[in-house]
Design a protein around this motif. Structure first.
Motif, PDB file in Angstrom:
ATOM      1  N   TYR A 206      42.337   8.379  38.658  1.00 23.35           N
ATOM      2  CA  TYR A 206      42.318   9.016  39.968  1.00 23.35           C
ATOM      3  C   TYR A 206      40.957   9.642  40.223  1.00 23.35           C
ATOM      4  O   TYR A 206      40.109   9.761  39.330  1.00 23.35           O
ATOM      5  N   TRP A 207      40.784  10.076  41.447  1.00 25.09           N
ATOM      6  CA  TRP A 207      39.612  10.885  41.801  1.00 25.09           C
ATOM      7  C   TRP A 207      39.984  11.767  42.987  1.00 25.09           C
ATOM      8  O   TRP A 207      40.911  11.455  43.726  1.00 25.09           O
ATOM      9  N   TYR A 208      39.282  12.863  43.119  1.00 25.04           N
ATOM     10  CA  TYR A 208      39.555  13.722  44.271  1.00 25.04           C
ATOM     11  C   TYR A 208      38.293  14.456  44.686  1.00 25.04           C
ATOM     12  O   TYR A 208      37.299  14.518  43.954  1.00 25.04           O
ATOM     13  N   THR A 209      38.348  15.006  45.864  1.00 28.41           N
ATOM     14  CA  THR A 209      37.259  15.807  46.414  1.00 28.41           C
ATOM     15  C   THR A 209      37.866  17.058  47.028  1.00 28.41           C
ATOM     16  O   THR A 209      38.958  17.001  47.612  1.00 28.41           O
ATOM     17  N   ALA A 210      37.193  18.205  46.869  1.00 30.21           N
ATOM     18  CA  ALA A 210      37.710  19.467  47.399  1.00 30.21           C
ATOM     19  C   ALA A 210      36.549  20.352  47.801  1.00 30.21           C
ATOM     20  O   ALA A 210      35.502  20.360  47.149  1.00 30.21           O
ATOM     21  N   ASP A 211      36.733  21.111  48.881  1.00 31.95           N
ATOM     22  CA  ASP A 211      35.686  22.006  49.353  1.00 31.95           C
ATOM     23  C   ASP A 211      36.274  22.985  50.357  1.00 31.95           C
ATOM     24  O   ASP A 211      37.340  22.742  50.919  1.00 31.95           O
ATOM     25  N   ARG A 212      35.574  24.072  50.576  1.00 28.08           N
ATOM     26  CA  ARG A 212      35.968  25.003  51.637  1.00 28.08           C
ATOM     27  C   ARG A 212      35.666  24.437  53.021  1.00 28.08           C
ATOM     28  O   ARG A 212      36.307  24.807  54.000  1.00 28.08           O
ATOM     29  N   TYR A 213      34.665  23.544  53.108  1.00 29.74           N
ATOM     30  CA  TYR A 213      34.243  22.980  54.387  1.00 29.74           C
ATOM     31  C   TYR A 213      34.694  21.520  54.463  1.00 29.74           C
ATOM     32  O   TYR A 213      34.327  20.713  53.595  1.00 29.74           O
ATOM     33  N   PRO A 214      35.436  21.146  55.489  1.00 36.01           N
ATOM     34  CA  PRO A 214      35.910  19.758  55.573  1.00 36.01           C
ATOM     35  C   PRO A 214      34.780  18.746  55.670  1.00 36.01           C
ATOM     36  O   PRO A 214      34.899  17.632  55.148  1.00 36.01           O
ATOM     37  N   GLU A 215      33.675  19.124  56.302  1.00 33.82           N
ATOM     38  CA  GLU A 215      32.573  18.178  56.470  1.00 33.82           C
ATOM     39  C   GLU A 215      31.851  17.890  55.159  1.00 33.82           C
ATOM     40  O   GLU A 215      31.061  16.937  55.063  1.00 33.82           O
ATOM     41  N   ARG A 216      32.097  18.689  54.118  1.00 33.80           N
ATOM     42  CA  ARG A 216      31.448  18.454  52.833  1.00 33.80           C
ATOM     43  C   ARG A 216      32.315  17.628  51.891  1.00 33.80           C
ATOM     44  O   ARG A 216      31.896  17.313  50.777  1.00 33.80           O
TER      45      ARG A 216
END
Length: 455
Positions: A206-216
Motif C-alpha cells: 500500500y501507499w498513502y499521503t497525508a497533510d494538513r493542506y489538501p493541495e499538498r
C-alpha cells in the motif's frame, strides 16, 4: 445526493464561544471549592470515503464535540466530560469531577503546570486548511487512485481498496492559572492497497499521503501507481539463510526507530524505570554523526503547536547533538515525578528531525543501497517484539536481498534481531530520501549489522 462537507457546518462554534464555555467550567469549579481546574472544549467533523473495485463501500461522516474538565482538591484530582455543551450540563460535569477529586488520594506530582511554564506566545502556525469536498468528489478521487493501481499491470489482480478522508476541528484549553489558548486544525489523506499475483503467490502492499493542506497531498494516480509497484516487487519473494547482515530500514520504517527512541526517553517510561535509556542525559545514545532537532513552530506541519496538551510553552531545541542526548520528553506530571521541569511534551513530540552530518544530497535510496553493498532492505515489520526495559528488539520482517548495491529479489519469512542500544550506536548512515509521518521526519537508516533468522 450532493453532500458536501461544509467547514462552517462542521464547526458551528466560534473561538469566543468556546472561551466562554471553558470560563464557565473554571468559574463553577472555583465555586465548588476546587483549588485549581483545567477545562478543554472541542468539536470536530470529518468525511471518510472508501471504495473497492470501482464501487463505493463506505461513506462515513463524523461530528463530535465534548468538554472535559479536571479539578483539584490540593493534590487530589478528578476528571469528567460531557458532549452536551449547555450551561447546565457543564455545571453538572464540573460537580461530577469535584466529587471524584474529594475522594481521591493525594498525589504530590499532580497539579497544573507552574505559571512560569505556561505559554505566553501563541503564534498562528496555520494548521487549518479545510477541504471543501463532497462525498461524490471524494469517491471519484478514490476510484481514480485505485484504477491507477489496477491498470498499472496485468499482474495487479485485485485491490483491498482506496480511501479519501478529510478532518477538521477546533479546541480551546484553559486553566485557573491564567492560561487560555486554542486553534482550528485539519488533516487530510488518501490511500491505496494493491494485490499482485495469484494463487499461492499473492502479495499486497500500500501507499498513502497525508497533510494538513489538501493541495499538498500527492496525486491520487501517483499514490495508486506506487502502491502497485510496491506490490509487484514482492512477487519475487523467497527465503534466505540465517546470518548477520547490514540492514537498511526504508524511510517509513526508519520513523519507527526514531519512535523507539522517543518512547525510551519519555517521562512515563523514565519515572517507572521501564526504559533501557534510564539516566542517559548527557550520554551518547546514538552514533556520533547523528542529530535530532525538535521544532514545534513549522507552519502547517502535522507536529506543530505553540503549546502542549497542558498549555505549557513549546520550544525549539536540539534533542540530540553528535549522538549525545540533551533532553527528555516530559509532561508536568512526569517531570515532577523525576524531580525535573516539564519540557512541553505533554501529548508527545513536536516535529522531530533525525539527520546525519554524513548525509549528502545525492544519498537517495539507490545510493543508500550502494553504500550498504550486500545486505537487506527492510520495507515491512511484523509484530511488536520490542522490550523497552532491556532494549531487546526482534521483529518479523519483509524486504529485499541486495548484492553489490542492487536489489536481487524480495525476501520473506525472516526475523531481524538486535538491541536498540547497539542498533542506535551502529547507525552508519541516514538517507536523503526523507519522509514525514505525523510528528517525525527521517530518511532511510543503515545499520552496519543485525542478526537475521531465516530458513
Amino acid at each position: 445526493m450532493n453532500s458536501r462537507l461544509n467547514p462552517k457546518s462542521s464547526m458551528p462554534h466560534t473561538q469566543p464561544d468556546f472561551e466562554e464555555l471553558v470560563q464557565l467550567a473554571l468559574s463553577h469549579a472555583k465555586q465548588q471549592g476546587a483549588s485549581d481546574a483545567a477545562a478543554e472544549v472541542s468539536e470536530s467533523g470529518g468525511l471518510s470515503v472508501s471504495v473497492r473495485k470501482g464501487n463505493i463501500e463506505t461513506v462515513e461522516k463524523t461530528q463530535d464535540r465534548s468538554l472535559g474538565v479536571t479539578v483539584y482538591a490540593g493534590h487530589a484530582r478528578g476528571s469528567a466530560s460531557t458532549s452536551d455543551l449547555s450551561a447546565a450540563a457543564i455545571r453538572e460535569t464540573v460537580e461530577a469531577a469535584w466529587n471524584i477529586a474529594k475522594y481521591t488520594a493525594n498525589d504530590e506530582a499532580a497539579g497544573l503546570p507552574d505559571v512560569a511554564d505556561l505559554a505566553v506566545e501563541q503564534p498562528d502556525l496555520e494548521l487549518h486548511r479545510p477541504w471543501n469536498i463532497s462525498s461524490e468528489e471524494a469517491a471519484e478521487l478514490a476510484i481514480e487512485a485505485e484504477a491507477a493501481a489496477l491498470d498499472y499491470s496485468k499482474q495487479i489482480t485485485n485491490s483491498e481498496g482506496a480511501g479519501v478522508d478529510t478532518y477538521q476541528g477546533r479546541f480551546v484549553l484553559a486553566n485557573s492559572r491564567g492560561f487560555m489558548g486554542g486553534y482550528p486544525y485539519s488533516r487530510h489523506g488518501m490511500s491505496v492497497t494493491a494485490i499482485a499475483g495469484k494463487g499461492n503467490n499473492m502479495h499486497r502492499d500500500y501507499w498513502y499521503t497525508a497533510d494538513r493542506y489538501p493541495e499538498r497531498l500527492a496525486k491520487g494516480t501517483d499514490v495508486g501507481v506506487y502502491a502497485a509497484q510496491r506490490a509487484l516487487s514482492r512477487l519475487s519473494a523467497r527465503r534466505i539463510g540465517t546470518g548477520k547482515y547490514p540492514v537498511l530500514f526504508e524511510a517509513p520504517l526508519a520513523l519507527g526507530l526514531l519512535g523507539a527512541l522517543t518512547q525510551a526517553i519519555s517521562g512515563g517510561a523514565l519515572y517507572r524505570k521501564s526504559t533501557f535509556l534510564l539516566d542517559s542525559l548527557g550520554k551518547q545514545v546514538m552514533a556520533d554523526h547523528l542529530q535530532i532537532s525538535e521544532n514545534p513552530f513549522i507552519k502547517g506541519a502535522l507536529g506543530s503547536s505553540a503549546f502542549d496538551d497542558e498549555g505549557v510553552q513549546t520550544r525549539a531545541r536540539q534533542l540530540l547533538t553528535d549522538g549525545v542526548l540533551n533532553g527528555y520528553l516530559l509532561s508536568t506530571y512526569t517531570a515532577r515525578k523525576l524531580g525535573m521541569r516539564t519540557t512541553g511534551n505533554a501529548g508527545g513530540s513536536h516535529n522531530l528531525l533525525l539527520s546525519s552530518s554524513l548525509t549528502e544530497r545525492a544519498d537517495d535510496l539507490p545510493a543508500m543501497l550502494k553504500k550498504m553493498g550486500t545486505g537487506i532492505l527492510v520495507t515491512e515489520l511484523i509484530g511488536q517484539g520490542v522490550n523497552y526495559v532491556t532494549g531487546d528488539y526482534s521483529r518479523g520482517a519483509f524486504g529485499y536481498w541486495v548484492e553489490n548495491g542492487e536489489i536481487q529479489h524480495a525476501i520473506t519469512e525472516f526475523t531481524i534481531a538486535g538491541n536498540l542500544r547497539d542498533m542506535f550506536l551502529n547507525i552508519v548512515g541516514i538517507g536523503s530520501d526523507v519522509i514525514t509521518r505525523g510528528s517525525k521526519t527521517t530518511g532511510s537508516i543503515l545499520i552496519d549489522s543485525m542478526a537475521i533468522a531465516g530458513q
